[in-house]
Design an enzyme around this catalytic site. Structure first.
Site, mmCIF file in Angstrom:
data_model
loop_
_atom_site.group_PDB
_atom_site.id
_atom_site.type_symbol
_atom_site.label_atom_id
_atom_site.label_comp_id
_atom_site.label_asym_id
_atom_site.label_seq_id
_atom_site.Cartn_x
_atom_site.Cartn_y
_atom_site.Cartn_z
ATOM 1 N N ASP A 66 39.017 59.087 45.587
ATOM 2 C CA ASP A 66 39.298 57.412 45.365
ATOM 3 C C ASP A 66 38.063 56.541 45.283
ATOM 4 O O ASP A 66 37.167 56.933 45.449
ATOM 5 C CB ASP A 66 40.027 56.930 46.416
ATOM 6 C CG ASP A 66 40.025 57.418 47.790
ATOM 7 O OD1 ASP A 66 38.676 57.867 48.120
ATOM 8 O OD2 ASP A 66 40.801 57.440 48.973
ATOM 9 N N ASN A 135 47.724 55.913 59.685
ATOM 10 C CA ASN A 135 49.052 55.863 58.981
ATOM 11 C C ASN A 135 49.655 56.930 58.283
ATOM 12 O O ASN A 135 50.508 56.778 57.275
ATOM 13 C CB ASN A 135 49.438 54.477 58.174
ATOM 14 C CG ASN A 135 48.677 54.340 56.824
ATOM 15 O OD1 ASN A 135 47.690 55.457 56.693
ATOM 16 N ND2 ASN A 135 48.502 53.340 56.319
ATOM 17 N N HIS A 137 47.939 58.276 55.593
ATOM 18 C CA HIS A 137 47.509 58.276 54.169
ATOM 19 C C HIS A 137 46.482 59.395 53.897
ATOM 20 O O HIS A 137 45.803 59.575 54.835
ATOM 21 C CB HIS A 137 47.135 57.003 53.499
ATOM 22 C CG HIS A 137 45.639 56.349 53.974
ATOM 23 N ND1 HIS A 137 45.526 55.333 54.615
ATOM 24 C CD2 HIS A 137 44.362 57.100 53.911
ATOM 25 C CE1 HIS A 137 44.162 55.255 54.900
ATOM 26 N NE2 HIS A 137 43.562 56.289 54.746
ATOM 27 N N GLU A 142 48.985 55.678 50.327
ATOM 28 C CA GLU A 142 49.637 54.607 51.467
ATOM 29 C C GLU A 142 51.118 55.145 51.559
ATOM 30 O O GLU A 142 51.657 55.672 50.734
ATOM 31 C CB GLU A 142 49.388 53.154 51.168
ATOM 32 C CG GLU A 142 48.221 52.842 51.106
ATOM 33 C CD GLU A 142 47.460 52.920 52.523
ATOM 34 O OE1 GLU A 142 47.620 53.552 53.388
ATOM 35 O OE2 GLU A 142 46.222 51.991 52.437
HETATM 36 C C1 GLP Z 1 39.847 56.244 53.958
HETATM 37 C C2 GLP Z 1 39.854 57.055 52.890
HETATM 38 C C3 GLP Z 1 40.454 58.473 53.318
HETATM 39 C C4 GLP Z 1 40.245 58.859 54.648
HETATM 40 C C5 GLP Z 1 41.074 57.727 55.682
HETATM 41 C C6 GLP Z 1 40.505 58.113 57.008
HETATM 42 O O1 GLP Z 1 40.018 54.802 53.746
HETATM 43 N N1 GLP Z 1 40.573 56.719 51.597
HETATM 44 O O2 GLP Z 1 40.097 59.481 52.294
HETATM 45 O O3 GLP Z 1 40.496 60.019 54.798
HETATM 46 O O4 GLP Z 1 40.589 56.534 55.195
HETATM 47 O O5 GLP Z 1 39.149 57.417 57.122
HETATM 48 P P1 GLP Z 1 38.424 57.974 58.620
HETATM 49 O O6 GLP Z 1 37.909 59.418 58.212
HETATM 50 O O7 GLP Z 1 37.073 57.358 58.469
HETATM 51 O O8 GLP Z 1 39.284 57.818 59.765
#
Ligand code: GLP
Length: 260
Positions: A66, A135, A137, A142
């Site tokens: 992304d 959440n 995702h 989302e």
């Molecule tokens: C982000 C990304 C995801 C990631 C998630 C969790 O914003 N777009 O690919 O897995 O949120 O983030 P973190 O690993 O920092 O908890």
């Protein structure tokens, strides 16, 4: 799903890096799907150590999940910059083979379609590495994302913007929109490998592993994948109910390998 429970974040990274290294050893020009966020950082560290020990990732291609919309590529928190800093540089990837969606395109729908085409042209993703949001995702899909969605523009959930505010000077600076691979795109990867650590991910992990397949917990779509592995530490595993069973299956991992 294959559920692997290990002691802590370092062990999560070591296990995931081992799986990735196996793929690259068998196919030096493998296509990896890479994730941003803090969850996969230990995996990248462990892979960089394997590179120091001789693993050559120079022919590997990478596709990011992304990118934020409207953030300059040289902004340190653009995913172009993050993937370059955390993945491409330490792993010695060839910059020409590293792909990130174009969140600055004047035609975002066309950029999304083009990204899908690039993945297909590369032969598809051999292994998709994933983190998970609190959440549920994956990528930036989302809650309520279509389970068969493709790369497209999404609006970030308020909870995601709050979580990612730590990377920006102020919460208002967190972009509202992103381009993200869809859940259908992620399902097309030949293997999926989700890493999570810490108690803040425990509820999401329990939902996606043991809950119903539901767009309310987008990561649960991995239950539909033939080769999905979830690697978590004890804290992230703390809300699962079948932990004894997952630990027991580890004993069998060397006997019963998933088919290719
Ligand atoms: C982000 C990304 C995801 C990631 C998630 C969790 O914003 N777009 O690919 O897995 O949120 O983030 P973190 O690993 O920092 O908890």
């Amino acid at each position: 799903m294959e559920v692997v429970i290990v002691a802590g974040p370092v062990e999560v990274g070591a296990f995931a890096a081992g799986r990735i290294a196996e793929i690259v050893a068998a196919k030096p020009d493998a296509v990896l799907g890479v994730a941003t966020g803090s969850s996969p950082l230990e995996t990248y560290r462990a892979l960089a150590a394997r590179r120091d020990a001789g693993l050559d990732l120079g022919r590997v291609s990478a596709f990011a999940l992304d990118e934020y919309v409207g953030i300059a590529r040289d902004h340190p928190e653009s995913y172009h910059a993050v993937v370059d800093r955390e993945v491409a540089q330490p792993l010695g990837l060839d910059a020409a083979r590293v792909h990130v969606p174009d969140g600055l395109s004047p035609d975002l729908d066309a950029a999304a379609e083009d990204y899908e085409a690039q993945i297909v042209a590369a032969g598809g993703v051999d292994l998709q590495l994933l983190g998970i949001g609190g959440n549920g995702h994956i990528g930036f899909n989302e809650p309520t994302s279509s389970l068969s969605s493709r790369t497209r523009v999404k609006t970030l959930a308020p909870r995601t913007r709050e979580a990612n505010a730590r990377f920006f000077d102020s919460p208002d600076e967190v972009p509202m929109h992103c381009l993200t691979q869809g859940l259908g795109t992620i399902l097309d990867a030949k293997r999926a490998l989700l890493v999570a650590q810490g108690a803040s991910k425990a509820h999401a992990i329990a939902q996606i592993v043991e809950g119903p397949v539901s767009s309310m917990w987008p990561g649960s779509v991995l239950q539909l994948h033939r080769h999905a592995t979830v690697v978590i530490d004890e804290a992230a595993a703390s809300e699962l109910t079948l932990t004894d069973y997952y630990r027991y299956t580890v004993e069998h991992r060397n006997i019963v390998q998933p088919d290719a």
